[in-house]
Design a protein around this motif. Structure first.
Motif, mmCIF file in Angstrom:
data_model
loop_
_atom_site.group_PDB
_atom_site.id
_atom_site.type_symbol
_atom_site.label_atom_id
_atom_site.label_comp_id
_atom_site.label_asym_id
_atom_site.label_seq_id
_atom_site.Cartn_x
_atom_site.Cartn_y
_atom_site.Cartn_z
ATOM 1 N N TYR A 184 0.833 -1.215 0.000
ATOM 2 C CA TYR A 184 0.000 0.000 0.000
ATOM 3 C C TYR A 184 0.861 1.257 0.000
ATOM 4 N N PHE A 185 2.007 1.180 0.640
ATOM 5 C CA PHE A 185 2.924 2.319 0.599
ATOM 6 C C PHE A 185 3.352 2.580 -0.846
ATOM 7 N N LEU A 186 3.704 1.533 -1.550
ATOM 8 C CA LEU A 186 4.116 1.681 -2.953
ATOM 9 C C LEU A 186 2.945 2.169 -3.802
ATOM 10 N N LYS A 187 1.745 1.659 -3.490
ATOM 11 C CA LYS A 187 0.544 2.037 -4.252
ATOM 12 C C LYS A 187 0.291 3.548 -4.154
ATOM 13 N N GLU A 188 0.526 4.097 -2.968
ATOM 14 C CA GLU A 188 0.352 5.532 -2.760
ATOM 15 C C GLU A 188 1.070 6.330 -3.842
ATOM 16 N N TYR A 189 2.196 5.789 -4.316
ATOM 17 C CA TYR A 189 2.992 6.478 -5.328
ATOM 18 C C TYR A 189 2.854 5.805 -6.693
ATOM 19 N N ASP A 190 1.812 4.975 -6.827
ATOM 20 C CA ASP A 190 1.546 4.293 -8.099
ATOM 21 C C ASP A 190 2.719 3.489 -8.625
ATOM 22 N N GLN A 191 3.460 2.885 -7.724
ATOM 23 C CA GLN A 191 4.610 2.117 -8.191
ATOM 24 C C GLN A 191 4.314 0.646 -8.401
ATOM 25 N N ILE A 192 3.118 0.241 -8.014
ATOM 26 C CA ILE A 192 2.675 -1.102 -8.360
ATOM 27 C C ILE A 192 1.261 -0.979 -8.904
ATOM 28 N N GLY A 193 0.797 -2.043 -9.576
ATOM 29 C CA GLY A 193 -0.569 -2.069 -10.062
ATOM 30 C C GLY A 193 -1.522 -2.362 -8.899
ATOM 31 N N ASP A 194 -2.583 -3.103 -9.183
ATOM 32 C CA ASP A 194 -3.540 -3.449 -8.129
ATOM 33 C C ASP A 194 -2.834 -4.146 -6.956
ATOM 34 N N VAL A 195 -3.090 -3.664 -5.737
ATOM 35 C CA VAL A 195 -2.369 -4.167 -4.571
ATOM 36 C C VAL A 195 -2.613 -5.648 -4.332
ATOM 37 N N GLU A 196 -3.875 -6.031 -4.279
ATOM 38 C CA GLU A 196 -4.149 -7.435 -3.948
ATOM 39 C C GLU A 196 -3.693 -8.370 -5.071
ATOM 40 N N GLU A 197 -3.811 -7.938 -6.325
ATOM 41 C CA GLU A 197 -3.323 -8.783 -7.424
ATOM 42 C C GLU A 197 -1.799 -8.937 -7.337
ATOM 43 N N THR A 198 -1.115 -7.836 -7.063
ATOM 44 C CA THR A 198 0.347 -7.912 -6.926
ATOM 45 C C THR A 198 0.727 -8.844 -5.788
ATOM 46 N N LEU A 199 0.033 -8.708 -4.659
ATOM 47 C CA LEU A 199 0.314 -9.572 -3.510
ATOM 48 C C LEU A 199 0.035 -11.033 -3.833
ATOM 49 N N GLN A 200 -1.069 -11.271 -4.588
ATOM 50 C CA GLN A 200 -1.390 -12.656 -4.951
ATOM 51 C C GLN A 200 -0.280 -13.265 -5.804
ATOM 52 N N VAL A 201 0.209 -12.490 -6.762
ATOM 53 C CA VAL A 201 1.298 -12.997 -7.591
ATOM 54 C C VAL A 201 2.542 -13.227 -6.728
ATOM 55 N N TYR A 202 2.857 -12.214 -5.936
ATOM 56 C CA TYR A 202 4.086 -12.276 -5.142
ATOM 57 C C TYR A 202 4.071 -13.432 -4.143
ATOM 58 N N VAL A 203 2.974 -13.559 -3.423
ATOM 59 C CA VAL A 203 2.927 -14.613 -2.404
ATOM 60 C C VAL A 203 2.849 -15.998 -3.066
ATOM 61 N N ARG A 204 2.199 -16.076 -4.237
ATOM 62 C CA ARG A 204 2.154 -17.369 -4.928
ATOM 63 C C ARG A 204 3.524 -17.785 -5.438
ATOM 64 N N GLN A 205 4.284 -16.829 -5.972
ATOM 65 C CA GLN A 205 5.619 -17.198 -6.459
ATOM 66 C C GLN A 205 6.486 -17.678 -5.297
ATOM 67 N N CYS A 206 6.249 -17.089 -4.119
ATOM 68 C CA CYS A 206 6.986 -17.528 -2.925
ATOM 69 C C CYS A 206 6.627 -18.972 -2.551
ATOM 70 N N ALA A 207 5.427 -19.389 -2.943
ATOM 71 C CA ALA A 207 4.913 -20.700 -2.532
ATOM 72 C C ALA A 207 5.166 -21.794 -3.576
ATOM 73 N N ILE A 208 5.992 -21.509 -4.582
ATOM 74 C CA ILE A 208 6.345 -22.551 -5.560
ATOM 75 C C ILE A 208 7.201 -23.609 -4.861
ATOM 76 N N ARG A 209 6.758 -24.865 -5.000
ATOM 77 C CA ARG A 209 7.422 -25.942 -4.248
ATOM 78 C C ARG A 209 8.482 -26.628 -5.123
ATOM 79 N N VAL A 210 9.697 -26.712 -4.610
ATOM 80 C CA VAL A 210 10.819 -27.289 -5.361
ATOM 81 C C VAL A 210 11.619 -28.255 -4.483
ATOM 82 N N THR A 211 12.588 -28.914 -5.127
ATOM 83 C CA THR A 211 13.527 -29.775 -4.402
ATOM 84 C C THR A 211 14.943 -29.213 -4.565
#
Lengths: 305, 305, 305, 305
Positions: free
Chosen positions: D172-199
């Protein structure tokens, strides 16, 4: 004259000296007796009241002197010049903090009560050389306190001057941006003003001068009214280090403390107060002194709010 | 009743609206007329005086509401609980600053007048759900203003709620450390209290309630005396954003401003004052409003220092 | 021997000197000719190549000397002692920043390449007095450069020493916490090491000593292998002030710059490089020098990544 | 194939897991077995070696995924666009720090490896909606790892998404300055990429793709050479949180860690390495994993310095 309520309050709060700690970063201060507690008050009719150890003890002004140098710099240069070089805003940061300066360009100390701002102010006090400038500060203190015998404690000065690494760091930082004059001369003035030795009675009379809008106990207008008002405002917003906000709420009296354990307080139109108790709390204010002043403020309804 | 001095001062200071700028970060606020200037004062004898556009205009409280929520949270929980979660110290930082929080562990907002602290306070206001809690805040505002018709402006609320990225950022930061309850509920309460619509007259009566140590214009003790005193202290040390220090020096009256351009002022024992002029200076305070209050303070000797 | 590619790249990048600015905060540096650009390279087979003004010009090391003092302090005390007093982490802050120190208790400079860290390192260099300690630093520079004629430029030293307000501020800050020895002695050592006068050829040979894991051009192991590796790592993570990250990406060679406009670069196992061009970019690095090194890195595939 | 040295080093460093602590701020991560330690290495000739628990365990990428999203954003937009929105400089601050953003106007995250920078990068990954964008990230991970079965762990995603207060505050801090797109969509992408399961084996092959300058184990050039080099540079300067400087000195291999306890390492031209051990040190890196990699770097002379 000893006053029963003052005696009673001193008795009540003397145990509060126990939780505090005498300042030890200046060798000459570390030798103060931690259990001392004294108070003096003086009203416009010049009635002087004592409590506790007030009559017997003296101590150095330390940061309380920032009030005096601010008065003199304002008398020397006027508001506009002084506040073009130092700000008017309180800060949540410690008195010896540097980091906010680094974040401004050019750096302007937030207010005259933090060390950086006080050094800018001391650098503004007029005079030809250290002796002359310190002499002018002493003259003002003596006039406000109506006591010609007030002097600088040279031993405390030397002890403090030699170990003033942090203040020297601040001074050179300011020098980089030409915000003070000669560094060592500024430090000599600043550290000497801190070493002016006073009593609770002296502080009470100084406080009364401010409470009477610049008139000393003798009735003479030694400070312009607007300046007397202005410094009381600083005493409320930033006189008690970064506990000023809490002090304003709990006590509600313009006041300035020093690490020696002294407190100068000034109740507008009503009273000057001087307190001394060297055991400090963790913000650097006299532990028992603050509590004593809080009790007195309630008892005599002294809050300005 | 229109008062000649108030009319004269409004005429004198209306040109000062020109150098200011209406807040534009909240869409609904950006439509305010920048040249408006109005003032209302009320004394303990309930004499109400007007100047300029006061009778005709209304506006949202914005940050002025932080005074109301602080009063209510203190009435709900007492000083000890409230100040265990938010500090008492002024800060030299902007009202929407986050960085000091990051430097404390756990983070405790420095005072209840910056946004972070105000959100903690709003989260403390008791009630079952947003509607109940906002209702209790509204009831207090109505009682203090002696005006049962005061309402939340839902359009301003919605406009502000949708674009409250920075406040949402602060709220989630606080949530990380469990310092507020549900984030969106807290934001709903906080943004709604900001959207309470009042007039200069309302603010003058609210100011009088505080000036009379908690007694409303009808004479009823609606707020405990100690709380009324306490919030006036905050108004002095941090009521005018990071121009509070300068305001205390130049004006010397407990006051709280909002980005809508309103100012609530309270002269202890003497008077309540409400001002509105939406063109802001660079610190976020009403540009003409501050200057008008300074002139009035001098004319009527209202400074507490 | 002049090398065609080096001459070609100097010709290509000499216009880049135009957008830069010679350091002016040290009077003696401000007199450097901004359009100079020179480069020297030397390979393990001791083949020395020139381009541009390299043979004719000399300059003072300034911050490049931080690499030398770090090597010597590590040889004097070992990793454990040195890194108990200075950190290993890069920082996004300017080289002369103080504020991070204030936020740590006790303050520990983040790395040996910022001024605070470099002063701690200089304070660690063994020796009896300034002359002896500077002499040991000079001996190491001479051995690495295989040039017994390298000397301190006393005029630059004096000019810098007298105006070193910011460094003096940092030094007194560190002294407050006893993190350096005598302040003025430390500053004398530090400012003198900055004033060691070298040529591009000297820097190239110093770079080769590091590239060869501590063996000088004469084949002698003058620095332990682990220390040679360690300082190259610092050169990558924090050698180019707060443009180190970008430099690592664009150039990919361990390097250290100074405000005189010199750059020391060391390609592990392959080559030492010395560059001089005093017109600086806004981060304080040689503007044409960085661009020249980037072109060379691409042409000869020198990136370590 | 199990490799004797890897087995020996795992045995040597397994006790180091004891001093560490499994991340507990994400519920799903707190259930990991703290004593696990595994390593896989793969060389350009595709020889895969194992040690410890490598074959049996899988884990989520967490911050390791920042390398993947940076690669994809650079492939989608080019260097110029990406680095106009996020910086290239390492920082001495924690990965979840906000305060530096507040001190810049407009705020630009210092690098793509801290959370603020990584969210800006994730916001840049092209695609129509969360699913498409996460799909493209997954495709790249699968190609680099030569493993089409890699998936997002939806349970970890949900657990993390619900408690992501601090990341939401940053967003939301970044959003204030329009440095990211939709906040929840960005978070969904970001948190999902963090959750990629590997060996460990997956990470080793991903590391080899970077070590081979963008060619996957199958020999296909899946990433442009310049981008493969660039991300390895970031791995050196800021891949191991604010222990990156020390890691570069002690280990000297481009690497990126995650709070799950995984480490991706890439030895230019030579080898890819994957490590997993969830007990973390106080900087958030796998405690035993870092030590194991340090031993391996010494044994096989893998430092790039």
């Amino acid at each position: 004259m000893r006053h029963p309520l003052l005696e009673e309050l001193v008795a009540k709060h003397r145990p509060d000296t126990k939780g505090g700690k005498v300042a030890d970063y200046i060798p000459a201060l570390s030798r103060q007796n931690p259990s001392v507690l004294g108070i003096a008050t003086v009203t416009p009719d010049q009635e002087l009241m004592y409590g506790g150890d007030a009559p017997e003890v003296s101590f150095t002004m330390q940061s309380i002197s920032k009030v005096i140098s601010l008065v003199l710099a304002l008398m020397d240069h006027g508001e506009e010049t002084v506040f073009s070089q130092v700000g008017m805003e309180p800060t949540g940061d410690p008195f010896n903090s540097l980091y906010k300066l680094e974040m401004m360009s050019p750096p302007k100390p937030l207010n005259p009560m933090i060390n950086a701002g006080a050094m800018v102010v001391s650098s503004l006090v007029k005079g030809s050389g250290v002796e002359d400038r310190v002499g002018r500060l002493l003259d003002l203190v003596r006039a406000m306190a109506d006591n010609p015998d007030i002097e600088v404690d040279e031993e405390v000065f030397r002890s403090e001057y030699e170990t003033a690494h942090r203040n020297r760091s601040i001074a050179y930082f300011l020098k980089e941006y030409d915000q003070i004059g000669d560094v060592e001369e500024t430090l000599q003035v600043y550290v000497r003003q801190c070493a002016i030795r006073v009593t609770c009675e002296d502080l009470a009379r100084i406080g009364l001068s401010l409470a009477q809008y610049g008139r000393s106990v003798t009735g003479e207008q030694i400070i312009p009214q607007s300046i007397a008002r202005l410094v009381k405002t600083f005493m409320v917003t930033c006189g008690m280090y970064n506990a000023s906000g809490e002090f304003a709420i709990r006590v509600g009296i313009p006041a300035k403390s020093g690490v020696s354990g002294g407190i100068l307080a000034s109740v507008p139109g009503k009273m000057g107060i001087g307190i001394y108790s060297p055991a400090l709390d963790d913000k650097g204010n006299s532990r028992a002194g603050v509590r004593l002043l809080q009790s007195l403020s309630r008892a005599w309804q002294l809050s300005i709010f």
